[in-house]
Design a protein around this motif. Structure first.
Motif, PDB file in Angstrom:
ATOM      1  N   ARG A 179      25.361  49.366 -23.516  1.00  0.00           N
ATOM      2  CA  ARG A 179      24.077  49.917 -23.956  1.00  0.00           C
ATOM      3  C   ARG A 179      24.336  50.660 -25.248  1.00  0.00           C
ATOM      4  O   ARG A 179      25.205  51.539 -25.318  1.00  0.00           O
ATOM      5  CB  ARG A 179      23.470  50.835 -22.910  1.00  0.00           C
ATOM      6  CG  ARG A 179      23.045  50.115 -21.635  1.00  0.00           C
ATOM      7  CD  ARG A 179      22.465  51.069 -20.609  1.00  0.00           C
ATOM      8  NE  ARG A 179      21.199  51.616 -21.037  1.00  0.00           N
ATOM      9  CZ  ARG A 179      20.951  52.905 -21.273  1.00  0.00           C
ATOM     10  NH1 ARG A 179      21.949  53.788 -21.160  1.00  0.00           N
ATOM     11  NH2 ARG A 179      19.767  53.333 -21.646  1.00  0.00           N
ATOM     12  N   ARG A 206      32.876  51.979 -15.221  1.00  0.00           N
ATOM     13  CA  ARG A 206      31.710  52.375 -16.004  1.00  0.00           C
ATOM     14  C   ARG A 206      32.045  53.636 -16.779  1.00  0.00           C
ATOM     15  O   ARG A 206      32.475  54.639 -16.210  1.00  0.00           O
ATOM     16  CB  ARG A 206      30.496  52.611 -15.108  1.00  0.00           C
ATOM     17  CG  ARG A 206      29.199  52.862 -15.889  1.00  0.00           C
ATOM     18  CD  ARG A 206      28.018  52.976 -14.937  1.00  0.00           C
ATOM     19  NE  ARG A 206      26.768  52.964 -15.668  1.00  0.00           N
ATOM     20  CZ  ARG A 206      26.155  54.053 -16.155  1.00  0.00           C
ATOM     21  NH1 ARG A 206      26.725  55.248 -15.989  1.00  0.00           N
ATOM     22  NH2 ARG A 206      25.010  53.953 -16.802  1.00  0.00           N
ATOM     23  N   ARG A 227      19.520  49.153 -27.020  1.00  0.00           N
ATOM     24  CA  ARG A 227      19.809  47.733 -26.821  1.00  0.00           C
ATOM     25  C   ARG A 227      20.859  47.567 -25.728  1.00  0.00           C
ATOM     26  O   ARG A 227      21.859  48.280 -25.698  1.00  0.00           O
ATOM     27  CB  ARG A 227      20.309  47.132 -28.138  1.00  0.00           C
ATOM     28  CG  ARG A 227      20.578  45.638 -28.091  1.00  0.00           C
ATOM     29  CD  ARG A 227      20.757  45.078 -29.507  1.00  0.00           C
ATOM     30  NE  ARG A 227      21.844  45.715 -30.221  1.00  0.00           N
ATOM     31  CZ  ARG A 227      23.094  45.278 -30.183  1.00  0.00           C
ATOM     32  NH1 ARG A 227      23.411  44.213 -29.460  1.00  0.00           N
ATOM     33  NH2 ARG A 227      24.035  45.900 -30.866  1.00  0.00           N
ATOM     34  N   GLU A 228      20.593  46.628 -24.808  1.00  0.00           N
ATOM     35  CA  GLU A 228      21.556  46.278 -23.761  1.00  0.00           C
ATOM     36  C   GLU A 228      22.048  44.854 -24.004  1.00  0.00           C
ATOM     37  O   GLU A 228      21.256  43.967 -24.303  1.00  0.00           O
ATOM     38  CB  GLU A 228      20.919  46.377 -22.379  1.00  0.00           C
ATOM     39  CG  GLU A 228      20.483  47.790 -22.020  1.00  0.00           C
ATOM     40  CD  GLU A 228      20.017  47.892 -20.576  1.00  0.00           C
ATOM     41  OE1 GLU A 228      20.190  46.893 -19.846  1.00  0.00           O
ATOM     42  OE2 GLU A 228      19.505  48.949 -20.193  1.00  0.00           O
ATOM     43  N   THR A 229      23.356  44.653 -23.889  1.00  0.00           N
ATOM     44  CA  THR A 229      23.927  43.329 -24.125  1.00  0.00           C
ATOM     45  C   THR A 229      25.074  43.074 -23.161  1.00  0.00           C
ATOM     46  O   THR A 229      25.754  44.015 -22.714  1.00  0.00           O
ATOM     47  CB  THR A 229      24.420  43.202 -25.581  1.00  0.00           C
ATOM     48  OG1 THR A 229      24.892  41.873 -25.815  1.00  0.00           O
ATOM     49  CG2 THR A 229      25.556  44.166 -25.865  1.00  0.00           C
ATOM     50  N   THR A 230      25.273  41.806 -22.807  1.00  0.00           N
ATOM     51  CA  THR A 230      26.410  41.374 -21.987  1.00  0.00           C
ATOM     52  C   THR A 230      27.240  40.410 -22.814  1.00  0.00           C
ATOM     53  O   THR A 230      26.724  39.417 -23.320  1.00  0.00           O
ATOM     54  CB  THR A 230      25.945  40.694 -20.694  1.00  0.00           C
ATOM     55  OG1 THR A 230      25.164  41.624 -19.932  1.00  0.00           O
ATOM     56  CG2 THR A 230      27.139  40.245 -19.860  1.00  0.00           C
ATOM     57  N   GLU A 269      30.512  48.895 -19.340  1.00  0.00           N
ATOM     58  CA  GLU A 269      30.871  48.468 -17.990  1.00  0.00           C
ATOM     59  C   GLU A 269      31.755  47.238 -18.045  1.00  0.00           C
ATOM     60  O   GLU A 269      31.511  46.329 -18.845  1.00  0.00           O
ATOM     61  CB  GLU A 269      29.622  48.149 -17.147  1.00  0.00           C
ATOM     62  CG  GLU A 269      28.802  49.370 -16.782  1.00  0.00           C
ATOM     63  CD  GLU A 269      27.673  49.041 -15.837  1.00  0.00           C
ATOM     64  OE1 GLU A 269      27.588  47.864 -15.408  1.00  0.00           O
ATOM     65  OE2 GLU A 269      26.868  49.935 -15.527  1.00  0.00           O
ATOM     66  N   THR A 274      26.704  53.360 -22.796  1.00  0.00           N
ATOM     67  CA  THR A 274      27.457  53.010 -21.588  1.00  0.00           C
ATOM     68  C   THR A 274      28.277  51.760 -21.841  1.00  0.00           C
ATOM     69  O   THR A 274      27.910  50.911 -22.661  1.00  0.00           O
ATOM     70  CB  THR A 274      26.534  52.756 -20.367  1.00  0.00           C
ATOM     71  OG1 THR A 274      25.656  51.671 -20.653  1.00  0.00           O
ATOM     72  CG2 THR A 274      25.738  53.996 -20.013  1.00  0.00           C
ATOM     73  N   ARG A 324      29.426  44.813 -20.309  1.00  0.00           N
ATOM     74  CA  ARG A 324      28.022  45.190 -20.478  1.00  0.00           C
ATOM     75  C   ARG A 324      27.960  46.482 -21.269  1.00  0.00           C
ATOM     76  O   ARG A 324      28.626  47.474 -20.938  1.00  0.00           O
ATOM     77  CB  ARG A 324      27.344  45.365 -19.119  1.00  0.00           C
ATOM     78  CG  ARG A 324      27.333  44.104 -18.270  1.00  0.00           C
ATOM     79  CD  ARG A 324      26.631  44.327 -16.950  1.00  0.00           C
ATOM     80  NE  ARG A 324      25.230  44.682 -17.164  1.00  0.00           N
ATOM     81  CZ  ARG A 324      24.415  45.110 -16.180  1.00  0.00           C
ATOM     82  NH1 ARG A 324      24.898  45.251 -14.951  1.00  0.00           N
ATOM     83  NH2 ARG A 324      23.157  45.394 -16.441  1.00  0.00           N
ATOM     84  N   ASP A 354      22.720  52.589 -28.794  1.00  0.00           N
ATOM     85  CA  ASP A 354      21.602  53.286 -29.428  1.00  0.00           C
ATOM     86  C   ASP A 354      21.936  53.521 -30.893  1.00  0.00           C
ATOM     87  O   ASP A 354      22.680  54.438 -31.240  1.00  0.00           O
ATOM     88  CB  ASP A 354      21.343  54.622 -28.723  1.00  0.00           C
ATOM     89  CG  ASP A 354      20.148  55.375 -29.319  1.00  0.00           C
ATOM     90  OD1 ASP A 354      19.400  54.755 -30.105  1.00  0.00           O
ATOM     91  OD2 ASP A 354      19.967  56.561 -28.988  1.00  0.00           O
TER      92      ASP A 354
END
Length: 426
Positions: free
Chosen positions: A105, A125, A54-57, A115, A113, A103, A107
């Protein structure tokens, strides 16, 4: 004799099995077993689908902490500790402020990650390494700088005119800041005034991201030309100077708050709106909404903070050269301000209100020299130091091409107007 035949058959099968065992071969299954139907094979178990990455900002809001953000995003409790294990990384992430964008990522509760934008050109990063640790780097994405020279004629306000010319509000504010010692952008500008400027345009990977420094500007106000060029002396800090090297910076601001309306001028024979009798108005009133920031007109030392008669909440500042400034009817004072505090020019010292004898929210501002009241709008303001003589050649080499660019834009705009006027006359 069917029973005898059946017995003989089982004896033959047993002998064959013994012979195969003696020869090292695998025994054959009994005929009865070989004739039996095979049992159905068991179906393999169905594996549960893996959780997607999942990616979120996340935009930081007032009251946010990294701990709260990580918890909201479902990250395991130890993930923040792993991110903060590196002291340098911890220093760069612990002080988040509203408006920051983070930002992530993720799992299945594990951070892959992280950022955070540090500046217009730097992004921090942190990424999960093969050994499971989080390793960080600062990525540099430089800005491309260009130049734009343009101008416009004042139709309404400064901001309306800059909007029509495609100039950002940030650059319009810089124009007002540069000339704030000489031009009151509420009281002084008129339709037909004009301005020309050269400023930096900024882009990143070919995408415009805003304006840079304002390099040169001229403003024609009521027929009088004001010019400024940005220059940095060797070993000094950037400032704005006139073509002959005089600093535009003065010891006092012409007005202690921006873009308000003058509701009452300096007048020694004014009838007081509340007392209804003749009472000299020894200052200028600036009408503005309650809470508008009020700035120190010049650097000095606070002499008084508190309540004083009809002034209501008032601040008095003493400056060099026997000058004193007064700021009345304030709604509140800036935190930590007290008698004896040293303030620099432009510092916010309080906020507009309507305390004391006031019919509406406004700032009452006075300027005294050696104890005598002066009209803040007309008193000559002392100037800062000019370009040193030893640097004049370098200054002119820098400034002359910028002046030429402004002259070219101004001439190109004036020429069509003159042609149209000549045609109309014919």
């Amino acid at each position: 004799m069917p029973d005898e035949i059946r017995v003989h058959r089982w004896v033959a099968v047993a002998l064959i099995a013994l012979l195969q065992a003696a020869c090292g071969g695998a025994p054959s299954p009994p005929v009865a077993a070989s004739l039996a139907p095979a049992a159905p094979a068991a179906a393999p178990p169905i594996a549960a689908p893996a959780a997607p990455i999942r990616e979120t900002t996340r935009t930081v809001v007032l009251g946010d902490t990294l701990e709260r953000i990580f918890r909201d995003e479902g990250l395991a409790p130890g993930e923040l500790a792993a991110l903060r294990a590196d002291p340098e990384l911890r220093r760069r992430i612990d002080r988040i402020v509203p408006g920051d964008e983070l930002r992530l990522r993720i799992d299945d509760g594990r951070l892959l990650t992280f950022e955070r934008r540090l500046s217009a050109t730097e992004t921090l990063r942190a990424a999960r390494a093969p050994d499971g640790s989080l390793r960080s780097e600062v990525r540099i994405d430089p800005l491309e700088r260009g130049l734009r020279t343009t101008g416009a004629v004042i139709e309404g306000s400064l901001f309306q005119s800059t909007d029509l010319a495609g100039i950002s509000d940030a650059t319009a504010f810089k124009i007002a800041e540069i000339f704030r010692w000489d031009i009151d952008f509420v009281l002084d500008i008129r339709p037909g005034d004009r301005f020309d400027l050269t400023y930096e345009t900024l882009s990143q990977d070919g995408v415009p991201v805003g304006d840079g420094e304002l390099l040169a500007v001229q403003f024609i106000n009521r027929g009088e030309a004001y010019r400024a060029v940005r220059w940095t002396a060797p070993g000094g800090t950037p400032d704005y100077f006139t073509p002959d090297g005089r600093s535009l910076r003065k010891a006092f601001l012409r007005a202690p708050l921006e873009f308000s309306r003058v509701s009452s001028r300096f007048n020694l024979y004014r009838r007081h709106p509340i007392l209804n009798r003749m009472r000299a108005h020894r200052g200028v009133d600036y009408a503005a909404p309650i809470g508008t920031p009020v700035r120190a007109a010049g650097g000095g030392r606070v002499a008084f903070v508190g309540v004083k008669g009809g002034y209501g909440n008032v601040i008095e500042i003493v400056h060099r050269g026997g000058i004193r400034t007064v700021y009345g009817h304030l709604s509140r004072f800036s935190r930590g301000l007290r008698a004896g505090t040293v303030v620099e020019q432009g510092r916010v010292i309080g906020h507009v209100g309507m305390t004391g004898l006031a019919t509406g929210p406004h700032l009452h501002y006075e300027y005294l020299q050696n104890g005598a009241h002066k009209d803040p709008q007309k008193v000559p303001l002392p100037k800062a130091a000019p370009v040193p003589a030893r640097h004049m050649a370098a200054f002119r080499a820098h400034a002359d091409p910028l002046w030429a660019g402004l002259d070219g834009v101004s001439a190109a705009r004036v020429a069509p107007a003159q042609t149209a006027a000549s045609s109309k006359a014919l």
